[in-house]
Design a protein around this motif. Structure first.
Motif: not given
Ligand SMILES: NC(=O)C1=CN([C@@H]2O[C@H](COP(=O)(O)OP(=O)(O)OC[C@H]3O[C@@H](n4cnc5c(N)ncnc54)[C@H](O)[C@@H]3O)[C@@H](O)[C@H]2O)[C@@H](O)CC1
Ligand SMILES: Nc1ncnc2c1ncn2[C@@H]1O[C@H](COP(=O)(O)OP(=O)(O)OP(=O)(O)O)[C@@H](O)[C@H]1O
Ligand SMILES: [Mg+2]
Length: 368
Positions: A349, A352, A356
């Motif tokens: 993750e 990502g 973000r």
């Protein structure tokens, strides 16, 4: 009565300042310029921790991820990923002739020889507690400090600090990342009575954040201004003068190894921060003649739109950004995997979470 010194700048503004210390992706950069980070850790018992840390560092965006580990751990860590450069350079009781008479500088020599090529070190993940290993790593810490190389100390690296606090005391390019238990051990070593986040919560205090910041500040002061990230329900970051709280939502699974995503992210941020201060790219900011010292100075730099930041400010930002990324990784992985979530799910993750929370800085050429 505790005093409260945490910065009051919104997350949105903090992330916009973090973006300033992230190097843009440019065609002119060569291999290594976006970060050369080494994790010093990995032993017979623990091979996952250094892997998670080094992979977080690589996934966040550093160019070169090294693991310097004990011989028995090297093949295992290599087998997890061909992307990591794994060097079996750490000795242990099992690999020296006579553990009672070791030549520490010569055993540390091969690691020290690599230091000039590294931007940052993460010391401790899965290091273990072998006394020969720890003596050699203490020597590496001494040498890294003498060369002003920034480093993060976690897990068994913190044990080295409890054995000899003078190794890091007063060193401003160092971040300690204790969990609740490790925080208590460090406080005991420094002879200061501070409550941990859990004790503060159990005592039913109203101002948990203020009390936790105060405890972290006191410990940081006892270490002469070393930056500390006290991990827990909220991560409290302090350099003894200024504190920042990282309390974004994380996941609910407390599997082992999540702290390693934090240390790896810190390694990359420390490398990027060094590049920012060396002006490796034009950040579009105006030079700043005054070095920030006080919380007011830090607050002013964080609130200014176009002024270059001082090392004190960027160190706090690097700590806050890495903590935020780790918690976001945990939140995303938990949303996907629930109670089955493992440390490796956080690794997947990292990119990502970066996109973000921070996003590519202006000028990055990510679409060719
Ligand atoms: N997959 C792996 O290879 C992993 C290796 N690890 C390594 O394992 C070694 C020992 O690390 P430990 O963290 O177990 O250190 P310790 O051996 O000091 O144990 C700390 C203890 O405190 C407990 N604890 C942690 N947070 C707590 C909290 N909030 N409240 C109450 N108790 C709490 C833990 O359950 C653990 O039993 C280190 O080298 C570390 O890097 C761990 O990081 C976990 C993952
Ligand atoms: N109660 C909690 N709520 C939300 N996030 C938490 C909580 N406790 C820890 N975390 C987050 O998990 C991450 C790892 O912290 P933790 O306290 O598990 O460290 P650790 O015990 O050193 O982990 P490791 O198993 O990797 O050694 C930190 O980024 C922290 O923000
Ligand atoms: Mg840990």
């Amino acid at each position: 009565m505790e005093s409260v010194h945490h910065v009051s700048v919104s997350s949105k503004i903090l992330f916009s300042k973090v973006r300033k210390i992230v190097p843009p992706m440019l065609e002119k950069f060569h291999k290594g310029q976006l970060g050369r980070v080494a994790v010093i850790g990995g032993s017979l018992d623990y091979t996952g921790a250094p892997y998670f840390s080094a992979m977080a560092s690589a996934r966040l965006g550093c160019d070169m991820s090294h693991v310097l580990c004990e011989r028995s751990a090297a093949s295992v860590i290599k087998s997890y990923s061909p992307n990591l450069m794994v060097h079996p350079l750490l000795p242990s009781i099992d690999t020296v002739k006579d553990p009672n008479s070791i030549d520490v500088p010569s055993l540390a020599g091969p690691i020290i020889a690599m230091l000039s090529r590294l931007h940052a070190l993460v010391i401790g993940p899965g290091l273990g507690r072998d006394e020969v290993t720890l003596k050699v790593v203490a020597e590496v810490i001494r040498e890294a400090r003498s060369r002003s190389i920034p480093f993060v100390l976690d897990a068994d690296g913190l044990l080295i600090v409890t054995q000899d606090p003078s190794l890091v005391k007063g060193y401003k390019e160092c971040i300690l990342t204790p969990n609740v238990v490790e925080f208590g051990r460090l406080a005991k070593t420094m002879g200061i009575k501070v409550a941990s986040q859990v004790e503060i919560a159990q005592a039913g205090n109203d101002n948990i954040t203020d009390k936790a910041s105060d405890a972290c500040e006191q410990l940081s002061q006892a270490f002469g201004g070393v930056t500390i990230i006290q991990k827990g329900p909220q991560d409290v970051i302090s350099n003894g003068i200024t504190s920042i709280i990282s309390d974004s939502k994380g996941g609910l699974k407390r599997s082992g190894g999540q702290g390693d995503t934090l240390t790896g992210s810190l390694g990359t941020f420390l490398a990027w921060r060094a590049a920012y201060h060396e002006k490796m790219w034009d950040s579009g900011e105006q030079d700043n003649e005054k070095e920030a010292q006080s919380i007011e100075d830090v607050q002013a730099e964080l609130s200014s739109e176009n002024k270059r930041m001082s090392p004190v400010t960027t160190l706090l930002l690097a700590a806050w950004a890495s903590s935020s990324i780790t918690r976001e990784c945990s939140r995303r992985a938990f949303a996907d995997k629930g109670r089955s979530m493992q440390a490796s799910d956080l690794t997947d993750e990292v990119h990502g979470a970066f996109l973000r929370l921070i996003g590519e800085p202006e000028g990055s050429k990510t679409h060719l």
